[in-house]
Design a protein around this motif. Structure first.
Motif, PDB file in Angstrom:
ATOM      1  N   TYR A   1      -3.675   3.387  -5.455  1.00 41.67           N
ATOM      2  CA  TYR A   1      -3.081   4.476  -5.836  1.00 41.67           C
ATOM      3  C   TYR A   1      -4.468   5.615  -5.772  1.00 41.67           C
ATOM      4  O   TYR A   1      -5.422   5.531  -6.495  1.00 41.67           O
ATOM      5  CB  TYR A   1      -2.700   4.789  -7.188  1.00 41.67           C
ATOM      6  N   LEU A   2      -4.385   6.501  -4.859  1.00 39.57           N
ATOM      7  CA  LEU A   2      -5.408   7.666  -4.494  1.00 39.57           C
ATOM      8  C   LEU A   2      -5.051   9.055  -5.017  1.00 39.57           C
ATOM      9  O   LEU A   2      -5.936   9.940  -4.740  1.00 39.57           O
ATOM     10  CB  LEU A   2      -6.028   7.503  -3.219  1.00 39.57           C
ATOM     11  N   GLY A   3      -4.192   8.983  -6.188  1.00 39.06           N
ATOM     12  CA  GLY A   3      -3.829  10.545  -6.517  1.00 39.06           C
ATOM     13  C   GLY A   3      -2.973  11.293  -5.489  1.00 39.06           C
ATOM     14  O   GLY A   3      -1.624  11.493  -5.459  1.00 39.06           O
ATOM     15  N   THR A   4      -3.553  11.763  -4.534  1.00 36.23           N
ATOM     16  CA  THR A   4      -2.750  12.689  -3.167  1.00 36.23           C
ATOM     17  C   THR A   4      -1.919  11.631  -2.259  1.00 36.23           C
ATOM     18  O   THR A   4      -1.074  12.007  -1.673  1.00 36.23           O
ATOM     19  CB  THR A   4      -3.714  13.582  -2.456  1.00 36.23           C
ATOM     20  N   GLN A   5      -2.440  10.441  -2.299  1.00 37.83           N
ATOM     21  CA  GLN A   5      -1.599   9.445  -1.437  1.00 37.83           C
ATOM     22  C   GLN A   5      -1.804   7.962  -2.167  1.00 37.83           C
ATOM     23  O   GLN A   5      -2.438   7.644  -2.897  1.00 37.83           O
ATOM     24  CB  GLN A   5      -2.407   9.442  -0.254  1.00 37.83           C
TER      25      GLN A   5
ATOM     26  N   GLY B   1       2.659  12.161  -1.416  1.00 38.67           N
ATOM     27  CA  GLY B   1       3.847  12.807  -2.182  1.00 38.67           C
ATOM     28  C   GLY B   1       4.745  11.826  -2.614  1.00 38.67           C
ATOM     29  O   GLY B   1       5.734  12.208  -3.344  1.00 38.67           O
ATOM     30  N   ARG B   2       4.301  10.543  -2.841  1.00 38.22           N
ATOM     31  CA  ARG B   2       4.970   9.718  -3.662  1.00 38.22           C
ATOM     32  C   ARG B   2       4.402   9.466  -5.090  1.00 38.22           C
ATOM     33  O   ARG B   2       3.269   9.192  -5.185  1.00 38.22           O
ATOM     34  CB  ARG B   2       5.232   8.327  -2.876  1.00 38.22           C
ATOM     35  N   LYS B   3       4.993   9.444  -6.062  1.00 40.20           N
ATOM     36  CA  LYS B   3       4.740   9.418  -7.325  1.00 40.20           C
ATOM     37  C   LYS B   3       4.468   7.952  -7.850  1.00 40.20           C
ATOM     38  O   LYS B   3       3.665   7.510  -8.136  1.00 40.20           O
ATOM     39  CB  LYS B   3       5.331   9.987  -8.289  1.00 40.20           C
ATOM     40  N   GLU B   4       5.450   7.108  -7.483  1.00 40.48           N
ATOM     41  CA  GLU B   4       5.467   5.568  -8.061  1.00 40.48           C
ATOM     42  C   GLU B   4       5.189   4.772  -6.747  1.00 40.48           C
ATOM     43  O   GLU B   4       6.015   4.738  -5.838  1.00 40.48           O
ATOM     44  CB  GLU B   4       6.619   5.104  -8.685  1.00 40.48           C
ATOM     45  N   PRO B   5       4.184   4.117  -6.989  1.00 47.23           N
ATOM     46  CA  PRO B   5       3.970   3.183  -5.579  1.00 47.23           C
ATOM     47  C   PRO B   5       4.976   2.208  -5.658  1.00 47.23           C
ATOM     48  O   PRO B   5       5.289   1.752  -6.576  1.00 47.23           O
ATOM     49  CB  PRO B   5       2.557   2.584  -5.756  1.00 47.23           C
ATOM     50  N   ILE B   6       5.121   1.518  -4.556  1.00 53.70           N
ATOM     51  CA  ILE B   6       6.069   0.219  -4.137  1.00 53.70           C
ATOM     52  C   ILE B   6       5.120  -0.838  -4.620  1.00 53.70           C
ATOM     53  O   ILE B   6       3.767  -1.044  -4.329  1.00 53.70           O
ATOM     54  CB  ILE B   6       6.392   0.013  -2.893  1.00 53.70           C
TER      55      ILE B   6
END
Length: 370
Positions: A321-325, A343-348
């Motif tokens: 998770y890098l904030g913007t991506q 633009g995705r808030k919750e990672p897979i």
């Protein structure tokens, strides 16, 4: 003054001299048995910012130094503004250079550093200082003219170096890795300032960097060098979306290099099979049979809702998770893929099965001759 102040001030004015083109015609530079630059030809149009980009040892800095006259060509021709300068010394070429180390005189004030060039060329002390003050205002350093370099931040020292290069109003301005000594956030801001200054003053700029993002951000055109030769020349978009070979595809940004098979040709388009996917791409000279594809990380789409017909099955292996991506490593039958989602808030989550497809409107290209 805040080091983040824009290079441009309300006092900006157009340069008194016209910008000049730079042309290399079959230029080679040898050091004994080592060829540092090998039969290089290119044109930098007047008023353009062109970046020489490549890994260490590719010949980009030697090329820049030959424009400056700090290195002499072993063969070939160098022209500035249509004039053959191949055998002219650095002092006889109307160019200025901003060095990686800035090369400021530590015992001189900011004003004395910038006024040094006009003074050496015979200007009176009063005139030299007036010219220096004008350029210091241009780069946002008014009020700091009495300080010495050690009293300045890295960004401010870089601005002094730019002002010192601009004060003689050269036909061509050269930058050799000018941002390498700055932190990431300041580097981004100062590169924007350099670009704004170049466009406002209509300067011809040759800019050397090994940083792909920097080159993509500031350049009208990029010359990618590899092993002393030019690998590809083009706009940032052309190089990113249409790499000429495997080296350029891998060097300009991140790319997944994948195997595919051209199974049909219709006009300029090729039908390419990649595992279960069938995609239509410009053939770029490829015939039927095996090809290599450059697929940008954000052109790979992953969907955790389950396998889809005609898509490739995969599994998320790592997540960052890098904030913007969000960045993923995804295992698949076509290899380990590097994937970026914006633009995705919750990672897979790692371990999740996904289906894989490509966003063909961007970032997927056949690599010619690979």
């Amino acid at each position: 003054m805040n080091q983040m102040t824009s290079l441009l001030s309300p006092r900006s004015a157009t340069s008194k001299k016209q910008a000049a083109s730079v042309e290399f015609r079959n230029v080679t530079k040898r050091y004994g048995t080592v060829t540092a630059v090998d039969d290089v030809s290119f044109i930098i149009d007047a008023g353009q910012l062109v970046t020489l980009l490549g890994p260490s040892g590719c010949g980009k800095t030697t090329t820049l130094r030959m424009i400056a006259g700090l290195e002499m060509a072993s063969s070939g021709q160098i022209l500035i503004g249509g004039k053959d300068v191949t055998n002219l010394s650095a002092a006889d070429r109307d160019v200025s250079m901003v060095f990686q180390s800035y090369a400021l005189f530590p015992h001189m004030s900011v004003l004395e550093n910038v006024a040094y060039g006009p003074s050496v060329q015979g200007a009176s002390k009063k005139d030299a200082q007036a010219m220096a003050m004008e350029k210091l205002a241009l780069v946002g350093l008014t009020g700091l003219e009495k300080r010495v370099p050690s009293e300045l931040s890295g960004g401010q020292q870089q601005r002094v170096a730019v002002a010192r290069a601009l004060v003689l109003e050269p036909q061509v301005l050269l930058f050799d890795e000018p941002l390498s000594n700055l932190d990431a956030k300041l580097r981004r801001r100062v590169r924007e300032d350099i670009r704004e200054l170049q466009q406002s003053l209509n300067l011809t700029v040759a800019y050397v960097t090994h940083d792909q993002e920097e080159a993509l951000a500031v350049s009208d055109r990029i010359i990618v060098m590899s092993n002393a030769r030019i690998a590809q020349t083009g706009t940032p978009r052309e190089l990113y979306e249409e790499p000429a070979d495997l080296f350029v595809a891998d060097f300009i940004g991140d790319a997944n290099i994948l195997n595919g098979t051209v199974v049909g040709l219709t006009g300029p388009q090729a039908r390419v099979q990649v595992d279960r996917l069938h995609i239509d791409l410009p053939h770029r000279g490829a015939g039927q049979g095996p090809v290599k594809l450059a697929v940008r990380p954000d052109a790979i789409l992953i969907d955790e809702s389950g396998p889809q017909p005609g898509e490739i099955a995969g599994q998320v292996r790592k997540v960052s998770y890098l904030g913007t991506q969000i960045e993923y490593e995804v295992e698949s039958p076509i290899g380990e893929l590097f994937v970026v989602q914006y633009g995705r808030k919750e990672p897979i989550a790692a371990g999740t099965p996904v289906s894989i497809s490509f966003a063909l409107q961007r970032g997927v290209a056949i690599i010619p001759g690979a």
